[in-house]
Scaffold this motif. Structure first.
Motif, short mmCIF file in Angstrom:
data_model
loop_
_atom_site.label_atom_id
_atom_site.label_comp_id
_atom_site.label_asym_id
_atom_site.label_seq_id
_atom_site.Cartn_x
_atom_site.Cartn_y
_atom_site.Cartn_z
N ALA A 61 -6.60 5.80 -5.90
CA ALA A 61 -6.17 3.97 -5.65
C ALA A 61 -7.00 3.14 -6.18
O ALA A 61 -8.02 3.11 -6.41
CB ALA A 61 -6.93 3.77 -3.93
N TRP A 85 -9.41 7.01 1.17
CA TRP A 85 -8.77 7.42 0.15
C TRP A 85 -9.19 8.62 -0.50
O TRP A 85 -8.54 9.57 -1.14
CB TRP A 85 -9.32 6.24 -1.07
CG TRP A 85 -7.77 5.02 -0.87
CD1 TRP A 85 -6.74 5.17 -0.17
CD2 TRP A 85 -8.06 3.70 -0.87
NE1 TRP A 85 -6.23 3.75 0.19
CE2 TRP A 85 -7.05 2.67 -0.32
CE3 TRP A 85 -9.40 3.06 -1.36
CZ2 TRP A 85 -6.22 1.01 -0.36
CZ3 TRP A 85 -9.05 2.32 -1.32
CH2 TRP A 85 -7.85 0.95 -1.23
N ARG A 111 -8.03 11.26 -3.39
CA ARG A 111 -8.47 10.15 -4.63
C ARG A 111 -9.34 9.71 -5.03
O ARG A 111 -10.69 9.58 -3.76
CB ARG A 111 -7.34 9.75 -3.98
CG ARG A 111 -5.86 9.79 -3.69
CD ARG A 111 -4.70 8.55 -3.57
NE ARG A 111 -5.02 8.13 -2.12
CZ ARG A 111 -4.07 7.21 -1.78
NH1 ARG A 111 -3.39 6.22 -2.82
NH2 ARG A 111 -4.12 7.13 -0.84
N ARG A 168 -11.60 2.32 4.65
CA ARG A 168 -10.28 2.80 3.60
C ARG A 168 -10.46 3.61 2.88
O ARG A 168 -9.93 4.46 2.36
CB ARG A 168 -9.66 1.17 2.98
CG ARG A 168 -8.11 1.26 2.56
CD ARG A 168 -7.60 -0.44 1.79
NE ARG A 168 -7.45 -0.98 3.18
CZ ARG A 168 -6.71 -0.76 4.66
NH1 ARG A 168 -5.77 0.42 3.93
NH2 ARG A 168 -5.82 -1.87 5.92
N ASP A 228 0.27 5.59 -1.39
CA ASP A 228 0.18 6.57 -1.70
C ASP A 228 1.01 6.66 -2.90
O ASP A 228 1.79 8.01 -2.61
CB ASP A 228 -0.48 8.10 -0.43
CG ASP A 228 -0.89 8.74 -1.53
OD1 ASP A 228 -1.15 9.26 -3.28
OD2 ASP A 228 -1.08 9.77 -1.13
N GLU A 251 -8.58 11.96 0.87
CA GLU A 251 -7.67 13.14 0.94
C GLU A 251 -7.39 12.92 -0.54
O GLU A 251 -6.67 13.62 -1.19
CB GLU A 251 -5.97 11.57 1.18
CG GLU A 251 -5.53 11.47 2.53
CD GLU A 251 -5.02 9.29 1.87
OE1 GLU A 251 -4.84 9.14 0.97
OE2 GLU A 251 -5.32 8.74 3.61
N ALA A 272 -11.59 6.54 -6.04
CA ALA A 272 -11.15 4.64 -5.79
C ALA A 272 -11.85 4.06 -6.48
O ALA A 272 -13.03 4.31 -7.14
CB ALA A 272 -11.36 4.86 -4.14
N GLU A 322 1.03 -0.96 0.03
CA GLU A 322 0.16 0.04 0.09
C GLU A 322 1.04 1.59 0.24
O GLU A 322 1.80 1.75 0.36
CB GLU A 322 -0.73 -0.07 1.24
CG GLU A 322 -1.98 1.45 1.66
CD GLU A 322 -3.01 1.06 2.25
OE1 GLU A 322 -4.11 1.97 2.22
OE2 GLU A 322 -2.74 1.32 3.16
#
Length: 248
Positions: free
Chosen positions: A187, A217, A222, A213, A182, A220, A224, A180
């Protein structure tokens, strides 16, 4: 920073055990993609690993799925199974010439899956990454790399991916390491431990963990992409729907 978007999906859409389990009883087989794409946010196409698809197929699939839906596409085995990845320019060119630009905004990430025996070689991987196009017919491309060797748990690999906005696949697997990191504005997860005796493939507590999780993601900033992809495949749609429900 704004939250990203979550798409939950499965691998492919033609799988006989899903009939009358995921697809309604006696549902027309030729409409299975239409149904699957109405229920989920993404599908990972695995057939592209084995061979080219016809341009007409891409055009048909684009028309079949709703706006906002995306296909992830698995990179050709001819690109990822050669001894020196950095020498695969011709194969990569052929792969991108098969017509999937017809998907337009419905084109999601390109997945490059490495064999478990492939060890991290910084020069070779850097050369491979240099071959990956950033755009296709004006469409910005996203690439994800799925390493299956512990040797890729290396900051040099992370830096190579980060420099090109390439995601490193989060892999929930009994067989391969989960690395894992970033490294991209999205993601990409492949969840591979579904069990047939569990109606939703994964236990509730595990699905809750994946949902948390995913929230992290996108929190942040992002996007997914999360695919229920292996293990007891008959449970993949139920697992995807159960995770999707947690994230509504």
């Amino acid at each position: 920073m704004s939250d990203g978007q979550i798409r939950i999906g499965i691998g492919g859409w033609t799988y006989p055990p899903w009939r009358a389990v995921f697809y309604p009883e006696k549902f027309p087989q030729e409409r299975e993609l239409e149904y699957a794409s109405s229920q989920l946010g993404a599908i990972e196409i695995n057939a592209t690993f084995y061979g080219r698809q016809k341009p007409k197929s891409w055009e048909t699939w684009e028309k079949t799925v709703p706006d906002g839906f995306q296909f992830a596409i698995k990179g050709s085995r001819f690109c990822v199974m050669r001894s020196r990845l950095c020498e695969g320019a011709e194969g990569i060119g052929n792969f991108f010439a098969q017509g999937f630009a017809a998907l337009g905004p419905k084109l999601g990430p390109i997945l490059w899956q490495f064999a478990g025996r492939r060890k991290f070689d910084a020069d070779d991987i850097a050369g491979f990454i240099d071959l990956l196009p950033e755009k296709l017919d004006g469409i910005r491309l996203r690439h994800a790399i799925e390493p299956r060797s512990e040797s890729f748990r290396d900051e040099k690999f992370f830096d190579l991916c980060r420099a090109r906005n390439i995601a490193i696949v989060f892999e929930d697997s009994d067989e391969y390491p989960c690395i894992e990191a970033d490294t991209a504005d999205f993601a990409y997860a492949r969840l591979q431990r579904m069990r047939e005796e569990v109606a939703t493939g994964y236990e509730d507590s595990t699905l809750d963990g994946f949902a948390e999780r995913a929230r992290n993601w996108v929190g942040e900033g992002r996007d997914a992409y999360i695919f229920m992809i292996n293990g007891a495949k008959v449970r993949a749609p139920a697992a995807a729907l159960a995770l999707q429900e947690r994230l509504r």
